[in-house]
Write a protein that holds these residues in place. Structure first.
Motif, PDB file in Angstrom:
ATOM      1  N   UNK A   1      39.638  37.252  61.323  1.00 38.82           N
ATOM      2  CA  UNK A   1      39.129  36.841  60.377  1.00 38.82           C
ATOM      3  C   UNK A   1      39.203  37.565  58.517  1.00 38.82           C
ATOM      4  N   UNK A   2      38.872  37.367  58.257  1.00 41.13           N
ATOM      5  CA  UNK A   2      39.614  38.207  57.107  1.00 41.13           C
ATOM      6  C   UNK A   2      38.439  37.814  55.953  1.00 41.13           C
ATOM      7  N   UNK A   3      37.825  38.939  55.130  1.00 45.36           N
ATOM      8  CA  UNK A   3      36.383  38.711  54.380  1.00 45.36           C
ATOM      9  C   UNK A   3      37.414  39.059  52.750  1.00 45.36           C
ATOM     10  N   UNK A   4      36.737  37.689  51.823  1.00 43.05           N
ATOM     11  CA  UNK A   4      37.303  37.886  50.955  1.00 43.05           C
ATOM     12  C   UNK A   4      36.349  39.565  50.076  1.00 43.05           C
ATOM     13  N   UNK A   5      37.978  39.915  49.679  1.00 42.31           N
ATOM     14  CA  UNK A   5      37.347  41.342  48.457  1.00 42.31           C
ATOM     15  C   UNK A   5      36.482  40.272  47.104  1.00 42.31           C
ATOM     16  N   UNK A   6      35.259  41.514  47.155  1.00 36.51           N
ATOM     17  CA  UNK A   6      34.422  41.041  45.648  1.00 36.51           C
ATOM     18  C   UNK A   6      35.011  41.930  44.777  1.00 36.51           C
ATOM     19  N   UNK A   7      35.660  41.309  43.843  1.00 38.11           N
ATOM     20  CA  UNK A   7      36.440  42.259  42.450  1.00 38.11           C
ATOM     21  C   UNK A   7      34.984  42.406  40.966  1.00 38.11           C
ATOM     22  N   UNK A   8      35.576  43.956  41.364  1.00 39.85           N
ATOM     23  CA  UNK A   8      34.769  44.939  40.024  1.00 39.85           C
ATOM     24  C   UNK A   8      35.448  44.850  39.169  1.00 39.85           C
ATOM     25  N   UNK A   9      35.514  45.243  37.403  1.00 36.15           N
ATOM     26  CA  UNK A   9      35.959  45.633  36.710  1.00 36.15           C
ATOM     27  C   UNK A   9      35.860  46.826  36.088  1.00 36.15           C
ATOM     28  N   UNK A  10      36.428  47.665  35.791  1.00 31.07           N
ATOM     29  CA  UNK A  10      35.802  48.611  34.711  1.00 31.07           C
ATOM     30  C   UNK A  10      36.563  48.645  33.768  1.00 31.07           C
ATOM     31  N   UNK A  11      36.882  49.157  32.468  1.00 27.40           N
ATOM     32  CA  UNK A  11      37.835  49.494  31.242  1.00 27.40           C
ATOM     33  C   UNK A  11      36.889  51.142  30.949  1.00 27.40           C
ATOM     34  N   UNK A  12      38.150  51.427  30.626  1.00 29.88           N
ATOM     35  CA  UNK A  12      38.340  52.742  29.507  1.00 29.88           C
ATOM     36  C   UNK A  12      39.002  52.365  28.519  1.00 29.88           C
ATOM     37  N   UNK A  13      37.321  52.885  27.731  1.00 26.71           N
ATOM     38  CA  UNK A  13      37.852  52.428  26.022  1.00 26.71           C
ATOM     39  C   UNK A  13      38.488  53.199  25.407  1.00 26.71           C
ATOM     40  N   UNK A  14      39.290  54.987  25.796  1.00 28.56           N
ATOM     41  CA  UNK A  14      39.574  55.987  26.124  1.00 28.56           C
ATOM     42  C   UNK A  14      41.133  55.753  25.876  1.00 28.56           C
ATOM     43  N   UNK A  15      41.445  54.730  26.616  1.00 24.44           N
ATOM     44  CA  UNK A  15      43.391  54.694  27.030  1.00 24.44           C
ATOM     45  C   UNK A  15      42.977  53.429  26.740  1.00 24.44           C
ATOM     46  N   UNK A  16      42.992  52.493  25.708  1.00 25.19           N
ATOM     47  CA  UNK A  16      42.237  51.171  25.231  1.00 25.19           C
ATOM     48  C   UNK A  16      43.407  51.322  23.859  1.00 25.19           C
ATOM     49  N   UNK A  17      45.239  50.530  23.899  1.00 23.79           N
ATOM     50  CA  UNK A  17      44.896  50.165  22.736  1.00 23.79           C
ATOM     51  C   UNK A  17      44.876  49.221  21.832  1.00 23.79           C
ATOM     52  N   UNK A  18      44.296  48.549  22.123  1.00 19.82           N
ATOM     53  CA  UNK A  18      43.263  46.733  20.852  1.00 19.82           C
ATOM     54  C   UNK A  18      44.516  46.016  21.585  1.00 19.82           C
ATOM     55  N   UNK A  19      45.848  46.153  22.282  1.00 20.39           N
ATOM     56  CA  UNK A  19      46.624  45.155  22.202  1.00 20.39           C
ATOM     57  C   UNK A  19      46.138  44.061  22.420  1.00 20.39           C
ATOM     58  N   UNK A  20      45.438  43.775  23.018  1.00 19.76           N
ATOM     59  CA  UNK A  20      44.337  42.304  23.103  1.00 19.76           C
ATOM     60  C   UNK A  20      45.483  41.328  24.569  1.00 19.76           C
ATOM     61  N   UNK A  21      46.203  41.906  25.186  1.00 22.44           N
ATOM     62  CA  UNK A  21      46.559  41.351  26.449  1.00 22.44           C
ATOM     63  C   UNK A  21      45.382  40.806  27.080  1.00 22.44           C
ATOM     64  N   UNK A  22      44.598  41.789  27.327  1.00 21.51           N
ATOM     65  CA  UNK A  22      43.391  41.336  28.597  1.00 21.51           C
ATOM     66  C   UNK A  22      42.141  39.931  28.331  1.00 21.51           C
ATOM     67  N   UNK A  23      42.695  39.998  26.928  1.00 20.23           N
ATOM     68  CA  UNK A  23      41.301  38.739  26.652  1.00 20.23           C
ATOM     69  C   UNK A  23      42.350  37.530  26.089  1.00 20.23           C
ATOM     70  N   UNK A  24      43.600  37.732  26.008  1.00 18.61           N
ATOM     71  CA  UNK A  24      44.539  36.519  26.702  1.00 18.61           C
ATOM     72  C   UNK A  24      44.272  35.924  27.663  1.00 18.61           C
ATOM     73  N   UNK A  25      44.896  36.898  28.680  1.00 13.36           N
ATOM     74  CA  UNK A  25      44.806  36.642  30.513  1.00 13.36           C
ATOM     75  C   UNK A  25      43.349  36.237  30.320  1.00 13.36           C
ATOM     76  N   UNK A  26      42.415  36.684  30.412  1.00 15.73           N
ATOM     77  CA  UNK A  26      40.688  36.331  30.872  1.00 15.73           C
ATOM     78  C   UNK A  26      39.460  36.555  29.713  1.00 15.73           C
TER      79      UNK A  26
END
Ligand code: SF4
Length: 74
Positions: A1-26
């Motif tokens: 029996x497989x376990x469902x992974x719980x996704x946790x998200x972290x962002x690195x604002x120092x690397x972000x270039x502000x393209x906004x792709x993530x906002x479009x996706x989610x």
């Protein structure tokens, strides 16, 4: 029996270039700062139904600024 992974998200604002792709996706998980355009993380613990959109955000981020960790619960 497989376990469902719980996704946790972290962002690195120092690397972000502000393209906004993530906002479009989610838009329920990511937003952009009104002042500098950099990513804002709205939901570090997004609901399971958003997991595919979060993964798409990771894949389309040109800066590699979004990181996921999965935990498997008991
Ligand atoms: S897709 Fe990546 S670079 Fe673009 S705003 Fe989101 S975190 Fe920043």
């Amino acid at each position: 029996m497989s376990q469902v992974g719980v996704v946790r998200v972290a962002v690195d604002r120092g690397s972000c270039c502000g393209s906004g792709n993530c906002v479009v996706a989610a838009p329920e998980v990511f937003d952009q700062d009104d002042t500098d355009g950099l990513v804002l993380l709205l939901r570090p613990d997004p609901p399971p139904e958003a997991a595919d959109r979060v993964r798409r955000a990771v894949e389309t981020c040109p800066a590699g600024a979004i990181h996921l960790t999965s935990t498997t619960g008991p």
